[in-house]
Design a protein around this motif. Structure first.
Motif, PDB file in Angstrom:
ATOM      1  N   ALA B  63       0.860  -1.188   0.000  1.00 24.26           N
ATOM      2  CA  ALA B  63       0.000   0.000   0.000  1.00 24.26           C
ATOM      3  C   ALA B  63       0.892   1.232   0.000  1.00 24.26           C
ATOM      4  O   ALA B  63       1.825   1.328   0.800  1.00 24.26           O
ATOM      5  CB  ALA B  63      -0.899  -0.011   1.228  1.00 24.26           C
ATOM      6  N   ALA B  64       0.634   2.179  -0.899  1.00 30.76           N
ATOM      7  CA  ALA B  64       1.457   3.399  -0.988  1.00 30.76           C
ATOM      8  C   ALA B  64       0.538   4.601  -1.183  1.00 30.76           C
ATOM      9  O   ALA B  64      -0.448   4.527  -1.925  1.00 30.76           O
ATOM     10  CB  ALA B  64       2.442   3.298  -2.150  1.00 30.76           C
ATOM     11  N   ILE B  65       0.865   5.700  -0.505  1.00 27.39           N
ATOM     12  CA  ILE B  65       0.014   6.890  -0.572  1.00 27.39           C
ATOM     13  C   ILE B  65       0.876   8.142  -0.765  1.00 27.39           C
ATOM     14  O   ILE B  65       2.044   8.153  -0.379  1.00 27.39           O
ATOM     15  CB  ILE B  65      -0.866   6.993   0.708  1.00 27.39           C
ATOM     16  CG1 ILE B  65      -1.912   8.100   0.596  1.00 27.39           C
ATOM     17  CG2 ILE B  65      -0.016   7.126   1.963  1.00 27.39           C
ATOM     18  CD1 ILE B  65      -3.024   8.034   1.646  1.00 27.39           C
ATOM     19  N   PRO B  69       4.661   6.349  -3.817  1.00 26.63           N
ATOM     20  CA  PRO B  69       5.035   5.682  -5.080  1.00 26.63           C
ATOM     21  C   PRO B  69       6.402   6.085  -5.638  1.00 26.63           C
ATOM     22  O   PRO B  69       6.923   5.400  -6.525  1.00 26.63           O
ATOM     23  CB  PRO B  69       3.886   6.077  -6.023  1.00 26.63           C
ATOM     24  CG  PRO B  69       2.703   6.186  -5.102  1.00 26.63           C
ATOM     25  CD  PRO B  69       3.278   6.867  -3.876  1.00 26.63           C
ATOM     26  N   ILE B  78       6.771  -0.295 -10.744  1.00 27.37           N
ATOM     27  CA  ILE B  78       5.463   0.332 -10.992  1.00 27.37           C
ATOM     28  C   ILE B  78       5.032   0.264 -12.470  1.00 27.37           C
ATOM     29  O   ILE B  78       3.858   0.492 -12.790  1.00 27.37           O
ATOM     30  CB  ILE B  78       5.455   1.793 -10.467  1.00 27.37           C
ATOM     31  CG1 ILE B  78       4.027   2.211 -10.092  1.00 27.37           C
ATOM     32  CG2 ILE B  78       6.111   2.747 -11.457  1.00 27.37           C
ATOM     33  CD1 ILE B  78       3.927   3.465  -9.272  1.00 27.37           C
ATOM     34  N   ALA B  83      -2.157   2.660 -10.729  1.00 25.69           N
ATOM     35  CA  ALA B  83      -1.744   3.340  -9.502  1.00 25.69           C
ATOM     36  C   ALA B  83      -2.212   4.787  -9.487  1.00 25.69           C
ATOM     37  O   ALA B  83      -2.533   5.368 -10.524  1.00 25.69           O
ATOM     38  CB  ALA B  83      -0.218   3.310  -9.380  1.00 25.69           C
ATOM     39  N   CYS B  85      -1.353   8.629  -6.917  1.00 24.68           N
ATOM     40  CA  CYS B  85      -0.318   9.236  -6.066  1.00 24.68           C
ATOM     41  C   CYS B  85      -0.652  10.708  -5.857  1.00 24.68           C
ATOM     42  O   CYS B  85      -1.630  11.213  -6.412  1.00 24.68           O
ATOM     43  CB  CYS B  85       1.052   9.120  -6.752  1.00 24.68           C
ATOM     44  SG  CYS B  85       1.119   9.978  -8.335  1.00 24.68           S
ATOM     45  N   SER B 113      -3.154   2.011  -3.852  1.00 21.44           N
ATOM     46  CA  SER B 113      -2.515   3.323  -3.720  1.00 21.44           C
ATOM     47  C   SER B 113      -3.574   4.408  -3.612  1.00 21.44           C
ATOM     48  O   SER B 113      -4.707   4.240  -4.082  1.00 21.44           O
ATOM     49  CB  SER B 113      -1.579   3.592  -4.913  1.00 21.44           C
ATOM     50  OG  SER B 113      -2.258   3.409  -6.139  1.00 21.44           O
ATOM     51  N   SER B 114      -3.204   5.504  -2.955  1.00 18.28           N
ATOM     52  CA  SER B 114      -4.101   6.644  -2.803  1.00 18.28           C
ATOM     53  C   SER B 114      -3.336   7.939  -3.032  1.00 18.28           C
ATOM     54  O   SER B 114      -2.108   7.937  -3.101  1.00 18.28           O
ATOM     55  CB  SER B 114      -4.747   6.639  -1.418  1.00 18.28           C
ATOM     56  OG  SER B 114      -5.745   5.644  -1.345  1.00 18.28           O
ATOM     57  N   ARG B 115      -4.118   9.062  -3.162  1.00 18.09           N
ATOM     58  CA  ARG B 115      -3.522  10.333  -3.578  1.00 18.09           C
ATOM     59  C   ARG B 115      -2.990  11.206  -2.449  1.00 18.09           C
ATOM     60  O   ARG B 115      -1.961  11.848  -2.580  1.00 18.09           O
ATOM     61  CB  ARG B 115      -4.575  11.147  -4.351  1.00 18.09           C
ATOM     62  CG  ARG B 115      -5.088  10.469  -5.591  1.00 18.09           C
ATOM     63  CD  ARG B 115      -6.325  11.159  -6.134  1.00 18.09           C
ATOM     64  NE  ARG B 115      -7.380  11.234  -5.114  1.00 18.09           N
ATOM     65  CZ  ARG B 115      -8.627  11.615  -5.344  1.00 18.09           C
ATOM     66  NH1 ARG B 115      -8.992  11.973  -6.558  1.00 18.09           N
ATOM     67  NH2 ARG B 115      -9.502  11.646  -4.369  1.00 18.09           N
ATOM     68  N   PHE B 123      -8.170   4.356   1.604  1.00 19.29           N
ATOM     69  CA  PHE B 123      -6.848   3.711   1.584  1.00 19.29           C
ATOM     70  C   PHE B 123      -6.778   2.636   2.674  1.00 19.29           C
ATOM     71  O   PHE B 123      -6.414   1.473   2.401  1.00 19.29           O
ATOM     72  CB  PHE B 123      -5.784   4.790   1.807  1.00 19.29           C
ATOM     73  CG  PHE B 123      -4.357   4.305   1.751  1.00 19.29           C
ATOM     74  CD1 PHE B 123      -3.820   3.757   0.591  1.00 19.29           C
ATOM     75  CD2 PHE B 123      -3.516   4.440   2.859  1.00 19.29           C
ATOM     76  CE1 PHE B 123      -2.488   3.341   0.540  1.00 19.29           C
ATOM     77  CE2 PHE B 123      -2.189   4.027   2.810  1.00 19.29           C
ATOM     78  CZ  PHE B 123      -1.677   3.483   1.658  1.00 19.29           C
TER      79      PHE B 123
END
Lengths: 132, 132
Positions: B63-65, B69, B78, B83, B85, B113-115, B123
């Motif tokens: 999980a990346a926010i 990323p 990636i 995705a 970001c 992923s979220s912004r 998320f």
């Protein structure tokens, strides 16, 4: 980005005399893109990207330092160009096709770039040469 | 990145209980990469990149926010992945081959992923689903 007074990172006031949307890039001899947190906002301004494209299309002088090359990635102008930048965004300019070099200043025709404030002397020296 | 006490952006102390170099990624079920200024440093840590590659190679939850990323760009994982970001690095993940979507949460198999902090509810919800 609007005309008017803005506050810098260290609290200094800066008078912005023109907004990107009102700039005619034909009137300018060089584009200098500084670093910090600004480029992540500038790269989202379509007028700033049009100005940037003008300078590369016309092969006019461009100088970018630290995070400045983020704008060049968004403008789609860094592919195949020799460049350097802040090390934290090194892998981004490489992904965008730049030919990355770890030097205090990288010169590729009318485009110069540097890594960080420690490189300012070399950056300024080569930037001025572009205007001679 | 070292073990020991570090200070967060808002002055809180955080006790880091293990350094990247001492992590055996086999011992962990999920990799969560938060945002802010950290990812620009984490992406330069070769051990952090090895941990990241392990999770993608083994198809384990990631999980990346926000700026998280950036680490995935540097780890080379990636490309071809759906995705999202922080908007300021959008063009970087696109240049690295990500399939960018402007949504509160983007789910691509075991990778979510979220912004931005505004997306934290979605998320967290999708991150927890990966562990069920």
């Amino acid at each position: 980005m609007k005309k008017g007074k803005i506050k810098g990172k260290y609290g200094y006031d800066v008078e912005v005399d023109i907004a990107f949307k009102d700039v005619n890039p034909e009137d300018y001899d060089i584009l200098v893109i500084s670093g910090g947190k600004g480029p992540e906002k500038m790269r989202l301004d379509k007028d700033a990207l049009e100005i940037t494209k003008h300078f590369f299309e016309k092969n006019k002088p461009v100088a970018a330092i630290c995070h400045g090359p983020q704008v060049l990635v968004s403008a789609g102008v860094i592919k195949g160009r020799k460049a350097t930048c802040w090390i934290g965004i090194r892998d981004d300019i490489i992904a965008a096709g730049a030919l990355y070099e770890d030097s205090e200043v990288v010169i590729d025709g009318n485009f110069v770039s540097s890594r960080s404030p420690d490189d300012l002397y070399a950056f300024g020296r080569e930037m001025i040469k572009l205007l001679k």
